[in-house]
Design an enzyme around this catalytic site. Structure first.
Site, PDB file in Angstrom:
ATOM      1  N   GLU A  53       0.830  -1.216   0.000  1.00  0.00           N
ATOM      2  CA  GLU A  53       0.000   0.000   0.000  1.00  0.00           C
ATOM      3  C   GLU A  53       0.858   1.257   0.000  1.00  0.00           C
ATOM      4  O   GLU A  53       0.579   2.215  -0.726  1.00  0.00           O
ATOM      5  CB  GLU A  53      -0.926   0.020   1.226  1.00  0.00           C
ATOM      6  CG  GLU A  53      -1.894  -1.142   1.339  1.00  0.00           C
ATOM      7  CD  GLU A  53      -2.898  -1.221   0.189  1.00  0.00           C
ATOM      8  OE1 GLU A  53      -3.021  -0.245  -0.566  1.00  0.00           O
ATOM      9  OE2 GLU A  53      -3.537  -2.272   0.033  1.00  0.00           O
ATOM     10  N   ASN A  57       1.009   3.926  -3.086  1.00  0.00           N
ATOM     11  CA  ASN A  57       0.721   5.354  -2.874  1.00  0.00           C
ATOM     12  C   ASN A  57       1.802   6.236  -3.483  1.00  0.00           C
ATOM     13  O   ASN A  57       1.504   7.262  -4.097  1.00  0.00           O
ATOM     14  CB  ASN A  57       0.622   5.666  -1.375  1.00  0.00           C
ATOM     15  CG  ASN A  57      -0.776   5.397  -0.824  1.00  0.00           C
ATOM     16  OD1 ASN A  57      -1.710   5.142  -1.570  1.00  0.00           O
ATOM     17  ND2 ASN A  57      -0.902   5.458   0.495  1.00  0.00           N
ATOM     18  N   ARG A 110     -10.724   2.977  -6.939  1.00  0.00           N
ATOM     19  CA  ARG A 110      -9.942   2.512  -5.809  1.00  0.00           C
ATOM     20  C   ARG A 110     -10.782   2.629  -4.538  1.00  0.00           C
ATOM     21  O   ARG A 110     -11.776   3.329  -4.513  1.00  0.00           O
ATOM     22  CB  ARG A 110      -8.649   3.307  -5.716  1.00  0.00           C
ATOM     23  CG  ARG A 110      -7.827   3.194  -7.013  1.00  0.00           C
ATOM     24  CD  ARG A 110      -6.468   3.836  -6.871  1.00  0.00           C
ATOM     25  NE  ARG A 110      -5.737   3.253  -5.771  1.00  0.00           N
ATOM     26  CZ  ARG A 110      -5.108   2.088  -5.843  1.00  0.00           C
ATOM     27  NH1 ARG A 110      -5.090   1.404  -6.955  1.00  0.00           N
ATOM     28  NH2 ARG A 110      -4.481   1.604  -4.802  1.00  0.00           N
TER      29      ARG A 110
END
Lengths: 162, 107
Positions: A53, A57, A110
């Site tokens: 994650e 990002n 998302r």
């Protein structure tokens, strides 16, 4: 000065271009590093998701999916914790509090769960961000073992296949 | 990623393979969209037996397909999920939208 809990036992760093194919490289490298400790498979899975994650990002938001950027990961193993630092030099987060909210996403495809997963799976998550300078996410995972130095325990009697 | 596809009556069975992250998200989405476009009216079952990892990029693709299928009155379900992947589906809340069946140790 270092107290017993702050002693660095091992450290690694990794630097790579902001390409989606490197998300897997990052999570597997950090999980392999962490796997030197006696961790449960669950712990390792959690670390993998958190790293995935954080790196996603950097690619999607820090660098807007351009491959120009570099992402740096540092992992440090202390006596009782693992610290993972994921850093980009991208555009930064304009409003960290907003970005940290569950289900907040700039993209309808998302789920806005990146920081939710990082927070759920790690014991502490700190985000530093400066506009046009970049973002650093520091994640801490507490280690359940209380051994001072696992190397001393590695004799032939307690070799374990992990 | 899509490994094999079977059409049974009004159902598209899709066997997946690999790790569902940012690397494969765009291709994964396009593959499922093409299958849905080419098989109008049919529901979709995703076989997760060979999926060892999912993160929010993969979950986003699933959520997007769920929304489309729901709008079109078609069903979506997930079968044969590994425990570590199931945890992520649960934490995301996706299990409340998409029926998920655990692994059954197929031969």
């Amino acid at each position: 000065m270092q107290d017993a809990n702050n002693k660095v036992r091992n450290a690694m760093s990794l630097e790579f271009l902001s390409l989606p194919e490197n998300v897997g490289l990052a999570r597997i490298t950090v999980a392999s590093f962490a796997a030197q400790e006696e961790m449960t498979l669950n712990d390792l899975e959690e670390i993998k998701v958190a790293v995935s994650e954080a790196v996603s990002n950097c690619i999607l938001h820090g660098y807007n999916s351009s491959v120009e950027g570099l992402i740096k990961i540092k992992a440090t193993l202390y006596t009782n914790k693992l610290i993972i630092e994921v850093k980009d030099e991208g555009k930064g987060i304009p409003d960290i509090n907003l970005a940290l909210q569950p289900a907040y996403s700039t993209n309808p495809e998302r789920m806005g769960l990146g920081f939710v997963f990082m927070n759920s799976f790690m014991d502490k998550v700190i985000v530093h961000s400066k506009l046009n300078k970049g973002t650093t996410v520091i994640m801490e995972k507490k280690l359940k073992t209380t051994k001072q130095d696992s190397k001393h325990d590695r004799n032939i009697d307690n070799v374990k296949i992990r | 990623m899509v490994k094999e596809t079977y059409i049974y009556g009004d159902t598209i069975l899709v066997k997946l393979l690999g790790e569902l992250d940012l690397k494969v998200a765009d291709d994964f989405r396009n593959q499922l969209e093409t299958l849905l476009d080419n098989n109008p009216g049919k529901g979709m079952i995703l076989d997760f037996y060979n999926v060892g990892f999912i993160d929010s990029s993969g979950l986003g693709v699933l959520l997007g397909r769920y929304k489309r299928l729901k709008t079109e009155g078609r069903n979506l379900s997930i079968i044969e999920v590994q425990p570590q992947v199931k945890r992520i589906l649960e934490l995301s809340g996706l299990v409340n939208l998409i029926p998920v069946n655990d692994i059954t140790y197929q031969g």
